[in-house]
Design a protein around this motif. Structure first.
Motif, short mmCIF file in Angstrom:
data_model
loop_
_atom_site.label_atom_id
_atom_site.label_comp_id
_atom_site.label_asym_id
_atom_site.label_seq_id
_atom_site.Cartn_x
_atom_site.Cartn_y
_atom_site.Cartn_z
N GLY A 108 0.82 -1.22 0.00
CA GLY A 108 0.00 0.00 0.00
C GLY A 108 0.84 1.26 0.00
O GLY A 108 0.56 2.21 -0.72
N GLN A 109 1.89 1.25 0.81
CA GLN A 109 2.76 2.42 0.87
C GLN A 109 3.51 2.59 -0.46
O GLN A 109 3.68 3.71 -0.93
CB GLN A 109 3.75 2.28 2.02
N GLY A 161 4.20 5.56 -5.58
CA GLY A 161 4.16 5.58 -7.03
C GLY A 161 3.04 6.46 -7.57
O GLY A 161 3.21 7.14 -8.58
N ALA A 162 1.91 6.45 -6.89
CA ALA A 162 0.78 7.29 -7.33
C ALA A 162 1.15 8.77 -7.26
O ALA A 162 0.73 9.56 -8.12
CB ALA A 162 -0.46 6.99 -6.49
N TRP A 163 1.93 9.16 -6.27
CA TRP A 163 2.41 10.56 -6.19
C TRP A 163 3.30 10.88 -7.38
O TRP A 163 3.21 11.97 -7.96
CB TRP A 163 3.15 10.82 -4.88
N ILE A 164 4.15 9.93 -7.76
CA ILE A 164 4.99 10.13 -8.95
C ILE A 164 4.08 10.24 -10.18
O ILE A 164 4.28 11.10 -11.03
CB ILE A 164 5.99 8.96 -9.13
N GLY A 165 3.07 9.38 -10.26
CA GLY A 165 2.12 9.42 -11.37
C GLY A 165 1.35 10.73 -11.42
O GLY A 165 1.07 11.25 -12.50
N LEU A 220 1.64 1.12 -9.55
CA LEU A 220 2.02 -0.28 -9.63
C LEU A 220 3.54 -0.46 -9.60
O LEU A 220 4.05 -1.39 -8.98
CB LEU A 220 1.43 -0.92 -10.89
N ILE A 221 4.26 0.46 -10.24
CA ILE A 221 5.72 0.40 -10.18
C ILE A 221 6.18 0.62 -8.74
O ILE A 221 7.06 -0.09 -8.24
CB ILE A 221 6.36 1.45 -11.11
N GLY A 222 5.58 1.57 -8.04
CA GLY A 222 5.91 1.80 -6.64
C GLY A 222 5.61 0.58 -5.78
O GLY A 222 6.38 0.24 -4.88
N LEU A 223 4.52 -0.09 -6.06
CA LEU A 223 4.17 -1.31 -5.34
C LEU A 223 5.26 -2.37 -5.53
O LEU A 223 5.70 -2.99 -4.56
CB LEU A 223 2.82 -1.83 -5.86
N VAL A 224 5.72 -2.56 -6.75
CA VAL A 224 6.78 -3.54 -7.02
C VAL A 224 8.05 -3.15 -6.27
O VAL A 224 8.71 -3.99 -5.64
CB VAL A 224 7.04 -3.66 -8.54
N ALA A 270 8.32 -1.40 -3.53
CA ALA A 270 8.12 -1.63 -2.09
C ALA A 270 8.25 -3.11 -1.76
O ALA A 270 8.86 -3.47 -0.74
CB ALA A 270 6.76 -1.11 -1.66
N LEU A 271 7.70 -3.97 -2.60
CA LEU A 271 7.79 -5.41 -2.34
C LEU A 271 9.23 -5.91 -2.42
O LEU A 271 9.65 -6.76 -1.63
CB LEU A 271 6.89 -6.18 -3.30
#
Length: 133
Positions: A69-70, A75-79, A115-119, A121-122
């Protein structure tokens, strides 16, 4: 490398396949290269540098707390920066797309970079777990 590959493959799936016809209909100028003239090496290098920059920024932003989530939020902020911020600049300075195209591009950018941010973070989370062991 996971973020680079995700950017490369997801970018192709989104812009190269799923939305190609949509953006063709909302383009005001034909600025795209033909499939034969595209330079995949440059696209990959751009994704590599983008993923490196996002990963570096995420590492500072997350401060050791990594979750899907974080990562998506980061990534959404970058988007938002790219899709809305830069999109408005491009809309104000060029004739690439109509308003509908810019709005859809902004929404796609927020989800794509999320989604890139999610990857990222994982990957950070998996790496942190290994270091702690």
């Amino acid at each position: 490398m996971a973020a680079t590959l995700t950017m490369f493959i997801l970018g192709y799936l989104i812009w190269g396949m799923a939305t190609a016809d949509f953006f063709e209909q909302h383009s005001l100028a034909d600025v795209m290269k033909s499939d034969e003239d595209m330079n995949l090496g440059m696209i990959f290098l751009g994704n590599l540098i983008g993923a490196f920059a996002m990963s570096s920024l995420y590492g500072k932003w997350a401060r050791g707390h990594h979750s899907a989530g974080q990562g998506f939020q980061f990534g959404a902020w970058i988007g938002l920066f790219v899709g809305v911020g830069m999109g408005l600049v491009w809309m104000g300075t060029s004739n690439m797309m109509d308003t509908t195209g810019h709005v859809v591009e902004a929404v796609i950018d927020i989800v794509y970079y999320g989604l890139i941010g999610l990857v990222i973070a994982l990957v950070y989370k998996a790496t942190a777990s290994k270091e702690a062991a």
